[in-house]
Design a protein around this motif. Structure first.
Motif, PDB file in Angstrom:
ATOM      1  N   ASP A 112       0.833  -1.205   0.000  1.00 39.75           N
ATOM      2  CA  ASP A 112       0.000   0.000   0.000  1.00 39.75           C
ATOM      3  C   ASP A 112       0.867   1.254   0.000  1.00 39.75           C
ATOM      4  N   GLY A 113       1.934   1.246   0.791  1.00 44.62           N
ATOM      5  CA  GLY A 113       2.855   2.383   0.818  1.00 44.62           C
ATOM      6  C   GLY A 113       3.512   2.599  -0.531  1.00 44.62           C
ATOM      7  N   HIS A 114       3.895   1.492  -1.196  1.00 45.33           N
ATOM      8  CA  HIS A 114       4.511   1.595  -2.523  1.00 45.33           C
ATOM      9  C   HIS A 114       3.508   2.162  -3.525  1.00 45.33           C
ATOM     10  N   LEU A 115       2.239   1.711  -3.454  1.00 48.49           N
ATOM     11  CA  LEU A 115       1.213   2.226  -4.363  1.00 48.49           C
ATOM     12  C   LEU A 115       0.971   3.723  -4.160  1.00 48.49           C
ATOM     13  N   ARG A 116       1.099   4.208  -2.941  1.00 52.46           N
ATOM     14  CA  ARG A 116       0.899   5.637  -2.653  1.00 52.46           C
ATOM     15  C   ARG A 116       2.095   6.487  -3.078  1.00 52.46           C
ATOM     16  N   SER A 117       3.238   5.854  -3.302  1.00 45.50           N
ATOM     17  CA  SER A 117       4.478   6.568  -3.616  1.00 45.50           C
ATOM     18  C   SER A 117       4.494   7.098  -5.045  1.00 45.50           C
ATOM     19  N   GLY A 118       5.537   7.830  -5.357  1.00 45.61           N
ATOM     20  CA  GLY A 118       5.730   8.375  -6.700  1.00 45.61           C
ATOM     21  C   GLY A 118       5.866   7.303  -7.773  1.00 45.61           C
ATOM     22  N   ASP A 119       6.216   6.062  -7.401  1.00 46.58           N
ATOM     23  CA  ASP A 119       6.307   4.974  -8.383  1.00 46.58           C
ATOM     24  C   ASP A 119       4.942   4.679  -9.011  1.00 46.58           C
ATOM     25  N   PHE A 120       3.868   4.933  -8.245  1.00 49.83           N
ATOM     26  CA  PHE A 120       2.523   4.654  -8.729  1.00 49.83           C
ATOM     27  C   PHE A 120       1.652   5.902  -8.673  1.00 49.83           C
ATOM     28  N   PHE A 121       0.806   6.028  -7.655  1.00 48.99           N
ATOM     29  CA  PHE A 121      -0.205   7.083  -7.601  1.00 48.99           C
ATOM     30  C   PHE A 121       0.319   8.458  -7.171  1.00 48.99           C
ATOM     31  N   ASP A 122       1.449   8.512  -6.492  1.00 46.82           N
ATOM     32  CA  ASP A 122       2.012   9.780  -6.013  1.00 46.82           C
ATOM     33  C   ASP A 122       0.976  10.558  -5.188  1.00 46.82           C
ATOM     34  N   ALA A 123       0.503   9.916  -4.116  1.00 45.47           N
ATOM     35  CA  ALA A 123      -0.568  10.475  -3.281  1.00 45.47           C
ATOM     36  C   ALA A 123      -0.237  11.847  -2.713  1.00 45.47           C
ATOM     37  N   GLU A 124       1.041  12.116  -2.466  1.00 48.13           N
ATOM     38  CA  GLU A 124       1.424  13.415  -1.905  1.00 48.13           C
ATOM     39  C   GLU A 124       1.063  14.561  -2.850  1.00 48.13           C
ATOM     40  N   ASN A 125       1.277  14.365  -4.150  1.00 47.48           N
ATOM     41  CA  ASN A 125       0.993  15.399  -5.143  1.00 47.48           C
ATOM     42  C   ASN A 125      -0.360  15.234  -5.830  1.00 47.48           C
ATOM     43  N   HIS A 126      -0.919  14.032  -5.765  1.00 46.53           N
ATOM     44  CA  HIS A 126      -2.200  13.733  -6.413  1.00 46.53           C
ATOM     45  C   HIS A 126      -3.054  12.915  -5.438  1.00 46.53           C
ATOM     46  N   PRO A 127      -3.626  13.578  -4.432  1.00 47.64           N
ATOM     47  CA  PRO A 127      -4.304  12.852  -3.346  1.00 47.64           C
ATOM     48  C   PRO A 127      -5.604  12.155  -3.730  1.00 47.64           C
ATOM     49  N   LYS A 128      -6.188  12.472  -4.880  1.00 48.94           N
ATOM     50  CA  LYS A 128      -7.462  11.860  -5.264  1.00 48.94           C
ATOM     51  C   LYS A 128      -7.421  11.390  -6.712  1.00 48.94           C
ATOM     52  N   LEU A 129      -8.205  10.357  -6.988  1.00 48.32           N
ATOM     53  CA  LEU A 129      -8.541  10.050  -8.367  1.00 48.32           C
ATOM     54  C   LEU A 129     -10.005  10.441  -8.527  1.00 48.32           C
ATOM     55  N   THR A 130     -10.385  10.897  -9.702  1.00 47.40           N
ATOM     56  CA  THR A 130     -11.747  11.376  -9.904  1.00 47.40           C
ATOM     57  C   THR A 130     -12.323  10.821 -11.209  1.00 47.40           C
ATOM     58  N   PHE A 131     -13.648  10.786 -11.251  1.00 46.58           N
ATOM     59  CA  PHE A 131     -14.373  10.392 -12.452  1.00 46.58           C
ATOM     60  C   PHE A 131     -15.568  11.317 -12.590  1.00 46.58           C
ATOM     61  N   LYS A 132     -15.816  11.799 -13.797  1.00 46.77           N
ATOM     62  CA  LYS A 132     -16.978  12.636 -14.103  1.00 46.77           C
ATOM     63  C   LYS A 132     -17.603  12.091 -15.368  1.00 46.77           C
ATOM     64  N   SER A 133     -18.886  11.713 -15.287  1.00 47.75           N
ATOM     65  CA  SER A 133     -19.532  11.104 -16.446  1.00 47.75           C
ATOM     66  C   SER A 133     -19.863  12.133 -17.519  1.00 47.75           C
ATOM     67  N   SER A 134     -19.904  11.652 -18.763  1.00 44.86           N
ATOM     68  CA  SER A 134     -20.369  12.467 -19.885  1.00 44.86           C
ATOM     69  C   SER A 134     -21.603  11.832 -20.520  1.00 44.86           C
ATOM     70  N   ALA A 135     -21.827  10.523 -20.260  1.00 42.95           N
ATOM     71  CA  ALA A 135     -23.005   9.832 -20.792  1.00 42.95           C
ATOM     72  C   ALA A 135     -23.314   8.604 -19.944  1.00 42.95           C
ATOM     73  N   PHE A 136     -24.606   8.314 -19.829  1.00 41.53           N
ATOM     74  CA  PHE A 136     -25.083   7.085 -19.187  1.00 41.53           C
ATOM     75  C   PHE A 136     -26.244   6.600 -20.035  1.00 41.53           C
ATOM     76  N   LYS A 137     -25.931   5.667 -20.950  1.00 42.17           N
ATOM     77  CA  LYS A 137     -26.896   5.228 -21.953  1.00 42.17           C
ATOM     78  C   LYS A 137     -27.462   3.856 -21.614  1.00 42.17           C
ATOM     79  N   LYS A 138     -28.784   3.742 -21.750  1.00 45.56           N
ATOM     80  CA  LYS A 138     -29.444   2.457 -21.560  1.00 45.56           C
ATOM     81  C   LYS A 138     -29.196   1.594 -22.788  1.00 45.56           C
ATOM     82  N   ILE A 139     -28.706   0.375 -22.573  1.00 46.85           N
ATOM     83  CA  ILE A 139     -28.483  -0.582 -23.646  1.00 46.85           C
ATOM     84  C   ILE A 139     -29.731  -1.454 -23.783  1.00 46.85           C
ATOM     85  N   ASN A 140     -30.192  -2.002 -22.671  1.00 45.97           N
ATOM     86  CA  ASN A 140     -31.463  -2.718 -22.583  1.00 45.97           C
ATOM     87  C   ASN A 140     -31.836  -2.811 -21.100  1.00 45.97           C
ATOM     88  N   ASP A 141     -32.876  -3.556 -20.770  1.00 42.43           N
ATOM     89  CA  ASP A 141     -33.316  -3.617 -19.373  1.00 42.43           C
ATOM     90  C   ASP A 141     -32.175  -4.045 -18.459  1.00 42.43           C
TER      91      ASP A 141
END
Length: 177
Positions: free
Chosen positions: A67-96
């Motif tokens: 977990d510490g390695h994942l938070r480090s600069g080798d991966f997510f760089d939590a110190e400089n990028h504390p969050k990941l975010t998602f914002k939708s642009s579409a939510f389409k119904k395919i079927n029921d």
């Protein structure tokens, strides 16, 4: 028609992922601290608007060193990028019961458009009178698309950490008054 706001119920939701380790087993993890909301027209989820964020510091793979390695600069760089975010642009119904969710996923300062299939479980009222909706999302992303490039070659060939990240997300939203 009036818009309806839905908030995540974190006690009945999970933001999980799996990544291949040493090319033949999976390591599972999840984010413990996150927030999500949806805006709909009435109670119809057709064209719903979703937003999501997860705290990188809350990543949990049941191994403190990893977990510490994942938070480090080798991966997510939590110190400089504390969050990941998602914002939708579409939510389409395919079927029921089946939708396609499209939006921008921002990890480590890199934003990419992604599409995920969504299983819509429907709208129910819980025993306390709360209106709830359930969504299941399973998808795949390539971590290198967001600059999560660290790896280590194995003497036997191949690499220590797979590039493909499989997402397994269970969301329960509560209608807000």
């Amino acid at each position: 028609m009036a818009t309806t706001k839905w908030s995540i119920d974190p006690t009945h939701s999970e933001i999980g992922f799996k990544v291949k380790h040493m090319m033949f087993t999976n390591v599972s993890g999840k984010f413990g601290t996150y927030d999500a909301s949806a805006i709909t027209e009435g109670e119809s989820f057709d064209n719903a608007d979703f937003s999501f964020s997860a705290d990188i510091a809350s990543i949990d793979t049941a191994n403190a060193d990893r977990d510490g390695h994942l938070r480090s600069g080798d991966f997510f760089d939590a110190e400089n990028h504390p969050k990941l975010t998602f914002k939708s642009s579409a939510f389409k119904k395919i079927n029921d019961g089946e939708f396609e969710l499209t939006g921008d996923l921002d990890i480590k300062g890199v934003s990419k458009t992604v599409k995920f299939p969504v299983e819509f479980s429907g709208i129910m009222t819980d025993p306390w009178g709360n209106t709830k909706v359930g969504l299941s999302i399973e998808g795949k992303i390539n971590r290198k698309d967001w600059g999560l490039n660290w790896n280590s070659a194995l003497e036997t060939g191949g690499v220590l950490v797979g590039e493909e990240v499989r997402l397994n997300i269970e969301l329960q939203f509560v209608k807000q008054a």
